[in-house]
Design a protein around this motif. Sequence first.
Motif, PDB file in Angstrom:
ATOM      1  N   HIS A 190      39.189  50.325  -5.864  1.00  0.00           N
ATOM      2  CA  HIS A 190      39.140  50.926  -4.536  1.00  0.00           C
ATOM      3  C   HIS A 190      37.701  51.195  -4.089  1.00  0.00           C
ATOM      4  CE1 HIS A 190      40.166  53.567  -1.189  1.00  0.00           C
ATOM      5  NE2 HIS A 190      39.475  54.546  -1.749  1.00  0.00           N
ATOM      6  N   SER A 192      34.700  50.203  -5.393  1.00  0.00           N
ATOM      7  CA  SER A 192      33.734  49.100  -5.383  1.00  0.00           C
ATOM      8  C   SER A 192      33.858  48.267  -4.111  1.00  0.00           C
ATOM      9  CB  SER A 192      33.928  48.221  -6.622  1.00  0.00           C
ATOM     10  OG  SER A 192      35.237  47.661  -6.641  1.00  0.00           O
ATOM     11  N   VAL A 193      35.090  47.981  -3.685  1.00  0.00           N
ATOM     12  CA  VAL A 193      35.274  47.214  -2.454  1.00  0.00           C
ATOM     13  C   VAL A 193      34.823  48.039  -1.248  1.00  0.00           C
ATOM     14  CG1 VAL A 193      36.954  46.049  -0.984  1.00  0.00           C
ATOM     15  CG2 VAL A 193      37.134  45.860  -3.467  1.00  0.00           C
ATOM     16  N   SER A 197      32.056  46.893   1.638  1.00  0.00           N
ATOM     17  CA  SER A 197      32.402  46.930   3.057  1.00  0.00           C
ATOM     18  C   SER A 197      31.472  47.866   3.823  1.00  0.00           C
ATOM     19  CB  SER A 197      33.855  47.375   3.216  1.00  0.00           C
ATOM     20  OG  SER A 197      34.223  47.417   4.573  1.00  0.00           O
ATOM     21  N   SER A 253      33.321  42.199   6.743  1.00  0.00           N
ATOM     22  CA  SER A 253      33.543  43.529   6.192  1.00  0.00           C
ATOM     23  C   SER A 253      34.937  44.070   6.487  1.00  0.00           C
ATOM     24  CB  SER A 253      32.493  44.493   6.751  1.00  0.00           C
ATOM     25  OG  SER A 253      32.645  45.774   6.199  1.00  0.00           O
ATOM     26  N   LEU A 256      37.668  43.543   3.925  1.00  0.00           N
ATOM     27  CA  LEU A 256      37.383  44.352   2.748  1.00  0.00           C
ATOM     28  C   LEU A 256      37.783  45.804   2.977  1.00  0.00           C
ATOM     29  CD1 LEU A 256      33.877  42.903   1.789  1.00  0.00           C
ATOM     30  CD2 LEU A 256      36.106  42.330   0.814  1.00  0.00           C
ATOM     31  N   TRP A 257      37.518  46.301   4.186  1.00  0.00           N
ATOM     32  CA  TRP A 257      37.924  47.676   4.491  1.00  0.00           C
ATOM     33  C   TRP A 257      39.451  47.792   4.539  1.00  0.00           C
ATOM     34  CZ3 TRP A 257      35.076  51.854   4.119  1.00  0.00           C
ATOM     35  CH2 TRP A 257      35.591  53.073   4.588  1.00  0.00           C
ATOM     36  N   PHE A 259      41.472  46.076   2.700  1.00  0.00           N
ATOM     37  CA  PHE A 259      41.872  46.145   1.292  1.00  0.00           C
ATOM     38  C   PHE A 259      41.625  47.543   0.734  1.00  0.00           C
ATOM     39  CE2 PHE A 259      40.865  45.924  -3.212  1.00  0.00           C
ATOM     40  CZ  PHE A 259      41.982  45.277  -3.723  1.00  0.00           C
ATOM     41  N   THR A 260      40.500  48.149   1.124  1.00  0.00           N
ATOM     42  CA  THR A 260      40.206  49.507   0.671  1.00  0.00           C
ATOM     43  C   THR A 260      41.302  50.474   1.094  1.00  0.00           C
ATOM     44  OG1 THR A 260      37.820  49.103   0.770  1.00  0.00           O
ATOM     45  CG2 THR A 260      38.536  51.392   0.849  1.00  0.00           C
TER      46      THR A 260
END
Length: 341
Positions: A190, A192-193, A197, A253, A256-257, A259-260
């Motif tokens: 959580h 690291s991604v 981002s 980005s 990626l956010w 996914f976060t």
Amino acid sequence: MDLALLSDALVYSAIVVYTVALLAFAVDLSGTGRTAGRTASEPERELASVGAGVSPPVESVPPPVESVPPPADAEPGAADAAGGPGGRRRAAGIAVALTWLAFLLHVGGVLARGLSVQRAPWSNMYEFSISGAAVVTGVFLVALAWRDLRYLGTFVIGPVLLTLGLAVTTMYTQASALAPALQSEWLIVHVSVAFISSALFTIAFSVNVLQLVQDRRERARAAGAPPRGGRFMDALPSAADLERLAYRLIAVSFPLWSFTLVAGAIWAEVAWGRYWGWDPKEVWTFVIWVVYAAYLHARATRGWDGRRAAYLAMAGYAAVLVNFGIVNVFFPGNHSYAGIG
């Protein structure tokens, strides 16, 4: 030496080197760091003008060399970096070398902090700050291998230095054990991604600010007024090019956010038995997602670009800053462990 003390020493050393790198980037951007010189064709043109009307022997005329123009989207300084007209940008080269040195010291400090407590160094605001700043620098250095973005150095290293300065002066926390809720493999996934981002959002914000300044200069020039900024801003791309660069950074980005956000919900179910609980941190993470989703949607389907797009993207980054600097510290909730101290 104690690893925690070694971490502190490495972080302070990185701050010193970052400061020198920032000055070198500023010198390059001002134009004073570029080597003076003339192109090889300039002396030939001068000789031709002196000897006008005199035809040289055929055998003394060198064969014509085809000149390949730089690509339309080439960044400022690309020719300099290749040894073309204007010579190599020495200050920029020194700045990049110093940034690499500072980055290595910085990463060493983060790793030493983690090794001192045998965990990922992400359990409080101090550790979030030094780790996140390292990711911002790392993303910038990786981007330099993709494109000549050295003109952004001042606007990337500046925020990194500010973050580190705040971290060591107001957020410093002694190394300690991990909070129970953070003792999960989802911490690595959580956070690291989220770091990557946020780093891309940070660089995009700097580009948006430059875009607005450049847009104002271009409008002044079109109106016949003398633009402000001089050589400082002349070294940068056009406002349209800067806006496209910011869009590309945010377009990378945003997934990626996303996914976060999803990974955080899964982690919340593992830690607290529910996917969503309207915790302040969860709410602001979703607010950031909504604003950047609106930016991408408006730009792709409604034709928003230029200043309107920049303002909307900057609103998204304002939400990022609120999430990091205000929600983490002043809003009680399940994420209060991320606060100062």
